[in-house]
Design an enzyme around this catalytic site. Sequence first.
Site, short mmCIF file in Angstrom:
data_model
loop_
_atom_site.label_atom_id
_atom_site.label_comp_id
_atom_site.label_asym_id
_atom_site.label_seq_id
_atom_site.Cartn_x
_atom_site.Cartn_y
_atom_site.Cartn_z
CE1 TYR A 177 -3.62 -0.46 5.65
CE2 TYR A 177 -4.32 -2.51 6.11
CZ TYR A 177 -3.56 -1.72 4.98
OH TYR A 177 -4.10 -1.71 3.79
CE LYS A 194 -1.28 -3.88 3.48
NZ LYS A 194 -1.79 -5.25 2.67
CB SER A 216 -0.54 -0.01 1.36
OG SER A 216 -1.69 1.43 1.27
C1 WQD Z 1 -9.85 9.16 1.18
C2 WQD Z 1 -10.15 10.72 1.86
C3 WQD Z 1 -10.34 11.11 3.73
C4 WQD Z 1 -13.84 8.96 4.49
C5 WQD Z 1 -6.93 4.05 3.17
C6 WQD Z 1 -5.93 3.29 3.85
C7 WQD Z 1 -5.55 2.76 2.57
C8 WQD Z 1 -6.27 2.02 1.93
C9 WQD Z 1 -7.12 3.12 1.29
C10 WQD Z 1 -6.28 -0.75 2.74
C11 WQD Z 1 -9.33 10.98 3.48
C12 WQD Z 1 -11.42 11.07 3.39
C13 WQD Z 1 -13.20 9.49 3.91
C14 WQD Z 1 -15.66 10.09 4.55
C15 WQD Z 1 -13.96 11.82 4.22
N1 WQD Z 1 -7.04 0.75 2.52
N2 WQD Z 1 -12.53 11.22 3.66
N3 WQD Z 1 -15.36 11.14 5.00
O1 WQD Z 1 -7.91 6.64 3.66
O2 WQD Z 1 -6.52 7.68 1.60
O3 WQD Z 1 -6.42 5.44 2.69
O4 WQD Z 1 -7.68 3.67 2.01
O5 WQD Z 1 -5.45 -0.58 1.95
O6 WQD Z 1 -3.84 1.56 3.36
O7 WQD Z 1 -5.23 3.90 4.49
O8 WQD Z 1 -8.57 6.25 1.96
O9 WQD Z 1 -11.25 6.79 1.29
O10 WQD Z 1 -10.41 6.08 4.03
O11 WQD Z 1 -10.28 8.49 2.78
O12 WQD Z 1 -13.85 12.45 4.10
O13 WQD Z 1 -16.33 9.33 5.61
O14 WQD Z 1 -11.45 10.59 1.54
O15 WQD Z 1 -10.54 12.32 5.01
O16 WQD Z 1 -8.74 12.47 2.62
P1 WQD Z 1 -7.26 6.52 3.01
P2 WQD Z 1 -9.82 6.14 2.66
#
Ligand code: WQD
Length: 340
Positions: free
Chosen positions: A152, A156, A127
């Site tokens: 988590y 990785k 990741s």
């Molecule tokens: C993306 C953006 C949030 C939800 C994570 C893991 C990564 C991988 C993918 C597994 C961010 C914003 C989110 C919400 C929001 N996972 N957001 N409201 O955090 O980039 O990555 O998931 O392999 O390892 O770290 O992905 O989709 O959670 O968030 O505003 O209800 O959307 O702040 O900027 P992230 P995400």
Amino acid sequence: MGKILVTGGTGFIGSHTVVELQEAGFEVIIVDNLSNSKIEVVDNIGRITGKTPEFENFDLSNRGETLSFFLRHRGEIDAVIHFAAFKAVGESVSKPLEYYRNNVGSLINILEAMKLSGVKHLVFSSSCTVYGQPDKLPVTESTPRRPAESPYGNTKSVNEDIIRDYCHAEKDINGIALRYFNPIGAHPSALIGESPVGIPNNLVPYITQTAAGVRKELSIFGNDYDTPDGTPIRDYIDVCDLSKAHVVAIRRLLDGKNKSNYEFFNIGTGRGLSVLELVNAFKKSTGAPLPYKIVGRRAGDIEKIWAETTLANNELGWKATVPIEETLLNAWKWEKKCRG
Ligand code: WQD
């Protein structure tokens, strides 16, 4: 073409990768303990490809069961794609030992069993989280890894090091780590997709559940970042594009085209999108209503990241092609299918 073991093959990326492997002519056997996915996925894969993959249900963090599986299938399996892992960032902070025991323990069991049963090739689901918040963007494979923001994310990084060190010690074992950026979307058939259990942590499933009326409104976590519209930027990659990268990596290993016996590649689109840009792209491509409000930042979030994809493009001969609007439309089709 050979037979590939896909661990975590009933999960989101695993199931889409099984489809691409079968469509590329590979036989597939899935191992999954169904701790975060449903058995129906196996049949749905079969409905897409016309061939139901073999399936065995056991816990790869159990050393004995893992070893006996590989010995029972000695001589059958040509390579392993390892997805099986716990992946909830927030949960890993409150349950670190469960994450290390499961995510790291499973990998160690698989590597040991591969050696004892003569399986020589491994593709690992890594990741972009290993980069933390990079100083310079876009991120290349030479960008230094940073201490992870969560246990988590650290599993990785630790697992990449374990594979690197094991491949260094065991010259006949070959590994490729694929560093995913943000996987989103669903198969165009709407027969498989992302099925988060409970309240989605990730953005796109939360968007589709809000548009479907399952959630009242989307909370956008912060618009005071140093980005054009103040919301965080990510590199959102279509899950089918991502799955195809695994087929290419497997072929690289089976054809002996790898240039060292441990390699790693960024698998992204090379394009950064802010949360608001993604929200607007969803509304434009689906026409669905999407109520949202801006709230405070989420702990642990980085500000911006997107990939430099030249190495994967040139070395693997792989490139993301699905337009974001199509990806979001497929995610919406899947959500509506799930709601019946
Ligand atoms: C993306 C953006 C949030 C939800 C994570 C893991 C990564 C991988 C993918 C597994 C961010 C914003 C989110 C919400 C929001 N996972 N957001 N409201 O955090 O980039 O990555 O998931 O392999 O390892 O770290 O992905 O989709 O959670 O968030 O505003 O209800 O959307 O702040 O900027 P992230 P995400």
